[in-house]
Write a protein that holds these residues in place. Structure first.
Motif, short mmCIF file in Angstrom:
data_model
loop_
_atom_site.label_atom_id
_atom_site.label_comp_id
_atom_site.label_asym_id
_atom_site.label_seq_id
_atom_site.Cartn_x
_atom_site.Cartn_y
_atom_site.Cartn_z
N ASP A 148 0.77 -1.38 0.03
CA ASP A 148 -0.02 0.00 0.00
C ASP A 148 0.68 1.10 0.21
N VAL A 149 1.96 1.14 -0.72
CA VAL A 149 2.80 2.29 -0.51
C VAL A 149 3.11 2.67 -2.07
N PHE A 150 2.91 3.76 -2.53
CA PHE A 150 3.23 3.97 -4.13
C PHE A 150 4.45 5.22 -3.93
N HIS A 151 5.00 5.45 -5.37
CA HIS A 151 5.85 6.47 -5.33
C HIS A 151 5.40 7.34 -6.82
N LEU A 152 5.17 8.38 -6.59
CA LEU A 152 4.91 9.34 -7.78
C LEU A 152 5.74 10.37 -7.97
N GLU A 153 6.23 10.12 -9.21
CA GLU A 153 7.34 11.31 -9.60
C GLU A 153 6.83 12.02 -10.83
N PHE A 154 7.13 13.43 -10.91
CA PHE A 154 6.53 14.17 -12.05
C PHE A 154 7.89 14.76 -12.83
N SER A 155 8.08 14.71 -13.91
CA SER A 155 8.94 15.64 -14.80
C SER A 155 8.21 16.89 -15.28
N GLY A 156 8.32 17.97 -14.61
CA GLY A 156 7.37 19.08 -15.18
C GLY A 156 5.83 18.71 -14.93
N ASN A 157 5.24 19.34 -15.65
CA ASN A 157 3.73 18.97 -16.01
C ASN A 157 3.54 18.07 -17.29
N ARG A 158 4.74 17.36 -17.69
CA ARG A 158 4.68 16.71 -19.15
C ARG A 158 4.94 15.18 -18.91
N GLU A 159 5.41 14.66 -17.91
CA GLU A 159 5.25 13.13 -17.45
C GLU A 159 5.16 12.94 -16.30
N LEU B 127 2.87 8.14 -17.90
CA LEU B 127 1.87 9.02 -18.48
C LEU B 127 2.62 10.08 -18.80
N GLU B 128 2.28 10.52 -20.12
CA GLU B 128 2.92 11.70 -20.72
C GLU B 128 1.72 12.53 -21.43
N GLY B 129 1.87 13.71 -21.52
CA GLY B 129 1.11 14.90 -22.03
C GLY B 129 1.22 16.12 -21.50
N VAL B 130 0.32 17.01 -21.22
CA VAL B 130 0.19 18.06 -20.48
C VAL B 130 -1.10 17.66 -19.24
N PHE B 131 -0.31 17.96 -18.04
CA PHE B 131 -1.34 17.61 -16.96
C PHE B 131 -2.03 18.91 -16.46
N HIS B 132 -3.27 18.85 -16.36
CA HIS B 132 -3.89 20.06 -15.68
C HIS B 132 -4.19 20.05 -14.31
N SER B 133 -4.37 18.61 -13.87
CA SER B 133 -4.69 18.53 -12.45
C SER B 133 -4.33 16.89 -11.87
N VAL B 134 -4.09 16.86 -10.59
CA VAL B 134 -3.73 15.58 -10.13
C VAL B 134 -4.55 15.56 -8.79
N THR B 135 -5.57 14.61 -8.68
CA THR B 135 -6.21 14.55 -7.41
C THR B 135 -6.04 13.20 -6.70
N PHE B 136 -5.81 13.08 -5.56
CA PHE B 136 -5.83 11.72 -4.48
C PHE B 136 -7.16 11.44 -4.07
N LEU B 137 -7.68 10.36 -4.37
CA LEU B 137 -8.96 9.95 -3.81
C LEU B 137 -9.03 8.81 -2.99
N PRO B 138 -9.73 9.01 -1.76
CA PRO B 138 -9.74 7.82 -0.85
C PRO B 138 -10.67 6.76 -1.59
N ALA B 139 -10.47 5.38 -1.06
CA ALA B 139 -11.07 4.18 -1.57
C ALA B 139 -12.66 4.55 -1.52
N SER B 140 -13.36 5.36 -0.63
CA SER B 140 -14.71 5.40 -0.76
C SER B 140 -15.50 6.32 -2.07
N GLU B 141 -14.48 7.06 -2.44
CA GLU B 141 -14.78 8.10 -3.57
C GLU B 141 -14.25 7.49 -4.93
N GLN B 142 -13.64 6.19 -4.95
CA GLN B 142 -13.21 5.67 -6.39
C GLN B 142 -14.48 5.41 -7.25
N LYS B 143 -14.29 5.72 -8.38
CA LYS B 143 -15.25 5.51 -9.31
C LYS B 143 -15.18 3.85 -9.76
N SER B 144 -16.36 3.40 -9.59
CA SER B 144 -16.75 1.94 -9.85
C SER B 144 -17.14 1.57 -11.34
#
Length: 105
Positions: free
Chosen positions: A33-44, A88-105
């Motif tokens: 249950d541990v993840f690592h998120l790394e950005f290269s600007g807002n492109r990757e 993932l690559e492209g142009v990121f506009h936003s990143v949102t962290f969602l708890p398990a109860s708000e995940q889309k099914s």
């Protein structure tokens, strides 16, 4: 002497996982249950420790990451994917962290 007993075999709370990783000299990404998120600007973005794609639509990609999901919005696409990592690559506009109860099914 009155010594308190330690809870052997109990799950380690998230705030103590970094201490555990340091003590065992292992990367935190190997702990459950541990993840690592790394950005290269807002492109990757590279997400390691993911559990799968939950949503893939034009402009929105939601990825499971342990007890939460990470939703990326923008003009993005999947560049590469392995069993436990995604790039993932492209142009990121936003990143949102969602708890398990708000995940889309």
């Amino acid at each position: 002497m009155n010594r308190s007993k330690k809870n052997v075999g109990q799950p380690v709370p998230y705030k103590n996982e970094s201490k555990l990783a340091k003590m065992l000299d292992i990367p935190m990404s190997l702990l459950p249950d541990v993840f690592h998120l790394e950005f290269s600007g807002n492109r990757e973005a590279t997400l390691t420790g993911c559990t799968g794609i939950q949503e893939y639509e034009e402009g929105v990609i939601t990825i499971g990451a342990g007890k939460i999901s990470v939703r990326f919005c923008g003009n993005i696409q999947i560049r590469s994917m392995t069993e436990d990592a995604i790039v993932l690559e492209g142009v990121f506009h936003s990143v949102t962290f969602l708890p398990a109860s708000e995940q889309k099914s």
